[in-house]
Design a protein around this motif. Structure first.
Motif, PDB file in Angstrom:
ATOM      1  N   ALA A 177      -2.025 -11.664  -2.454  1.00 28.86           N
ATOM      2  CA  ALA A 177      -1.706 -10.488  -1.650  1.00 28.86           C
ATOM      3  C   ALA A 177      -1.847  -9.227  -2.486  1.00 28.86           C
ATOM      4  O   ALA A 177      -2.337  -8.207  -2.030  1.00 28.86           O
ATOM      5  CB  ALA A 177      -0.310 -10.609  -1.075  1.00 28.86           C
ATOM      6  N   ALA A 206      -4.848  -5.914  -2.332  1.00 25.17           N
ATOM      7  CA  ALA A 206      -4.612  -4.467  -2.395  1.00 25.17           C
ATOM      8  C   ALA A 206      -5.479  -3.828  -3.478  1.00 25.17           C
ATOM      9  O   ALA A 206      -6.067  -2.762  -3.276  1.00 25.17           O
ATOM     10  CB  ALA A 206      -3.143  -4.192  -2.657  1.00 25.17           C
ATOM     11  N   ASP A 248       3.143   1.061   1.292  1.00 24.15           N
ATOM     12  CA  ASP A 248       3.408  -0.267   0.735  1.00 24.15           C
ATOM     13  C   ASP A 248       2.551  -1.345   1.393  1.00 24.15           C
ATOM     14  O   ASP A 248       2.219  -2.346   0.760  1.00 24.15           O
ATOM     15  CB  ASP A 248       4.893  -0.613   0.887  1.00 24.15           C
ATOM     16  CG  ASP A 248       5.784   0.298   0.071  1.00 24.15           C
ATOM     17  OD1 ASP A 248       5.298   0.833  -0.957  1.00 24.15           O
ATOM     18  OD2 ASP A 248       6.948   0.505   0.456  1.00 24.15           O
ATOM     19  N   ASP A 249       2.196  -1.131   2.641  1.00 27.88           N
ATOM     20  CA  ASP A 249       1.480  -2.162   3.402  1.00 27.88           C
ATOM     21  C   ASP A 249       0.044  -1.722   3.642  1.00 27.88           C
ATOM     22  O   ASP A 249      -0.226  -0.814   4.431  1.00 27.88           O
ATOM     23  CB  ASP A 249       2.195  -2.411   4.736  1.00 27.88           C
ATOM     24  CG  ASP A 249       1.604  -3.588   5.491  1.00 27.88           C
ATOM     25  OD1 ASP A 249       0.729  -4.280   4.922  1.00 27.88           O
ATOM     26  OD2 ASP A 249       2.022  -3.813   6.643  1.00 27.88           O
ATOM     27  N   TYR A 250      -0.898  -2.344   2.938  1.00 28.11           N
ATOM     28  CA  TYR A 250      -2.313  -2.012   3.127  1.00 28.11           C
ATOM     29  C   TYR A 250      -2.862  -2.579   4.431  1.00 28.11           C
ATOM     30  O   TYR A 250      -3.954  -2.215   4.856  1.00 28.11           O
ATOM     31  CB  TYR A 250      -3.140  -2.531   1.948  1.00 28.11           C
ATOM     32  CG  TYR A 250      -2.970  -4.008   1.678  1.00 28.11           C
ATOM     33  CD1 TYR A 250      -3.679  -4.957   2.384  1.00 28.11           C
ATOM     34  CD2 TYR A 250      -2.069  -4.446   0.706  1.00 28.11           C
ATOM     35  CE1 TYR A 250      -3.517  -6.313   2.137  1.00 28.11           C
ATOM     36  CE2 TYR A 250      -1.896  -5.795   0.456  1.00 28.11           C
ATOM     37  CZ  TYR A 250      -2.625  -6.721   1.173  1.00 28.11           C
ATOM     38  OH  TYR A 250      -2.452  -8.060   0.935  1.00 28.11           O
ATOM     39  N   CYS A 251      -2.112  -3.458   5.079  1.00 31.35           N
ATOM     40  CA  CYS A 251      -2.583  -4.043   6.334  1.00 31.35           C
ATOM     41  C   CYS A 251      -2.552  -3.029   7.475  1.00 31.35           C
ATOM     42  O   CYS A 251      -3.091  -3.304   8.554  1.00 31.35           O
ATOM     43  CB  CYS A 251      -1.735  -5.257   6.697  1.00 31.35           C
ATOM     44  SG  CYS A 251      -1.958  -6.653   5.560  1.00 31.35           S
ATOM     45  N   VAL A 252      -1.920  -1.858   7.248  1.00 27.01           N
ATOM     46  CA  VAL A 252      -1.900  -0.812   8.272  1.00 27.01           C
ATOM     47  C   VAL A 252      -3.055   0.171   8.080  1.00 27.01           C
ATOM     48  O   VAL A 252      -3.206   1.105   8.879  1.00 27.01           O
ATOM     49  CB  VAL A 252      -0.554  -0.052   8.261  1.00 27.01           C
ATOM     50  CG1 VAL A 252       0.597  -1.009   8.520  1.00 27.01           C
ATOM     51  CG2 VAL A 252      -0.348   0.694   6.951  1.00 27.01           C
ATOM     52  N   CYS A 255      -5.167  -8.022   8.906  1.00 30.95           N
ATOM     53  CA  CYS A 255      -4.575  -9.026   8.020  1.00 30.95           C
ATOM     54  C   CYS A 255      -3.987 -10.171   8.824  1.00 30.95           C
ATOM     55  O   CYS A 255      -3.646 -10.022  10.000  1.00 30.95           O
ATOM     56  CB  CYS A 255      -3.477  -8.408   7.153  1.00 30.95           C
ATOM     57  SG  CYS A 255      -4.049  -7.186   5.967  1.00 30.95           S
ATOM     58  N   SER A 281      -0.937 -12.893   7.785  1.00 29.95           N
ATOM     59  CA  SER A 281       0.038 -13.326   6.773  1.00 29.95           C
ATOM     60  C   SER A 281      -0.168 -12.590   5.458  1.00 29.95           C
ATOM     61  O   SER A 281      -0.079 -13.176   4.372  1.00 29.95           O
ATOM     62  CB  SER A 281      -0.055 -14.843   6.559  1.00 29.95           C
ATOM     63  OG  SER A 281       0.220 -15.525   7.764  1.00 29.95           O
ATOM     64  N   GLY A 282      -0.466 -11.301   5.547  1.00 32.73           N
ATOM     65  CA  GLY A 282      -0.603 -10.479   4.351  1.00 32.73           C
ATOM     66  C   GLY A 282      -1.939 -10.585   3.654  1.00 32.73           C
ATOM     67  O   GLY A 282      -2.126  -9.955   2.605  1.00 32.73           O
TER      68      GLY A 282
END
Length: 334
Positions: free
Chosen positions: A49, A53, A77-81, A87, A89-90
């Motif tokens: 994970a 990033a 903090d969350d690159y999935c956004v 993504c 599960s991350g």
């Protein structure tokens, strides 16, 4: 009694053997599963994970992310956004950044996104070459890098040319790929024969490039292919395989010959069928009668039939009634 003590001595020795075996097996298994060894494997998967990033950050920098229409904010903090990032599960499974004013080149580290299934970068101004590391994305199902234009979003000529170089042979490792779009670029060289490994492919678009050489025959192995676009590759030659005659293909402005027509596919099967059955029919019947009937007439038909009935009925019925009743009753009363 003399044997009992010896048996008693044996069990006394057998338990000694059992403990000796049991501890030897369990320690050998336990060290392999000791927490000291397992954490070494666990971190390798857990930092995936984190590495995603880092890989996205390298991709962003390589493609001049500060000039994108929609930029990525790595303070989050969350690159999935991130815009265009999907993504599960991350872990990154899709990157879709078409017409987002990307430039520069494609980072080679993209091959480390092990769970990537979808890439769409068409309509940007990316230059350089297709990284060979893209062959590591074995879960990839769609790869679209069409129209990496010479022009910027404002219509000005891009000082960097379209993505060029050759199609890497490692593309043949993407066995789950269903769509490959590389049209309207500056790709040169030949179409790699390894493309025949992509048996799940349904659409292949390579038109408007500078490809050359002969169309590999292995392309005929793509049994699920429904769209094949090769037009405007003036030095591309060869022929369309028979297996792809009925699909939607474009070979305009190429040297590719249309070898499949209404007669060609039907003629090879008819010639094979006409020749093979004639040999099969002529040889098999001639051999079968020669082995059976030919031997019988050689011994005179009159003698062979007479001998067959005389030998079979006379001996078999006489023997069967005599043996069966005599043996079965004798054994039953006894």
């Amino acid at each position: 009694p003399s044997s009992m003590p010896s048996g008693i001595t044996d069990p006394s020795s057998s338990p000694s053997a059992l403990p000796s075996i049991m501890p030897s097996v369990t320690p050998s298994t336990s060290p392999s599963g000791d927490p000291s060894a397992s954490p070494s494997n666990m971190p390798s998967s857990s930092p995936s994970a984190v590495s995603d990033a880092q890989i996205l950050k390298l991709f962003y920098k390589s493609a001049n992310g500060d000039q994108w229409k929609t930029k990525w904010d790595f303070n989050l903090d969350d690159y999935c956004v991130f815009d265009g990032v999907t993504c599960n599960s991350g872990e990154v499974t899709a990157i879709s950044l078409h017409t987002n004013n990307l430039s520069g080149s494609i980072s080679t580290q993209i091959g480390q996104l092990n769970n990537l299934e979808f890439i769409r970068l068409d309509g940007n101004s990316i230059s350089g070459t297709i990284p060979t590391q893209i062959g590591q994305l074995i879960k990839l199902t769609k790869l679209k890098m069409d129209r990496l234009s010479r022009f910027t979003d404002g219509g000005k000529i891009n000082p960097n040319p379209n993505i060029g170089g050759s199609i890497p042979t490692q593309i043949g490792l993407l066995i789950n790929l269903t769509v490959l779009g590389l049209k309207d670029n500056d790709l040169t060289g030949t179409i790699p024969s390894e493309i025949g490994n992509l048996v799940k492919m349904t659409a292949l678009r390579l038109e408007d490039n500078k490809l050359s050489g002969s169309l590999p025959s292995q392309i005929g192995l793509l049994g699920k292919l429904t769209i094949l676009k090769l037009g405007n590759n003036k030095e591309l030659s060869g022929g369309i395989p028979f297996s792809l005659c009925n699909i939607n293909y474009d070979i305009d402005d190429t040297d590719i010959k249309k070898e499949c027509n209404s007669e060609m596919p039907s003629s090879p099967p008819t010639t094979r069928r006409s020749s093979s059955p004639s040999h099969m029919a002529s040889s098999r019947p001639s051999d079968i009668p020669s082995s059976g009937p030919s031997a019988l007439p050689s011994d005179d038909p009159s003698a062979s039939p007479s001998s067959m009935p005389s030998s079979a009925p006379s001996r078999k019925p006489s023997d069967i009634p005599s043996t069966m009743p005599s043996d079965s009753p004798s054994t039953d009363p006894s």
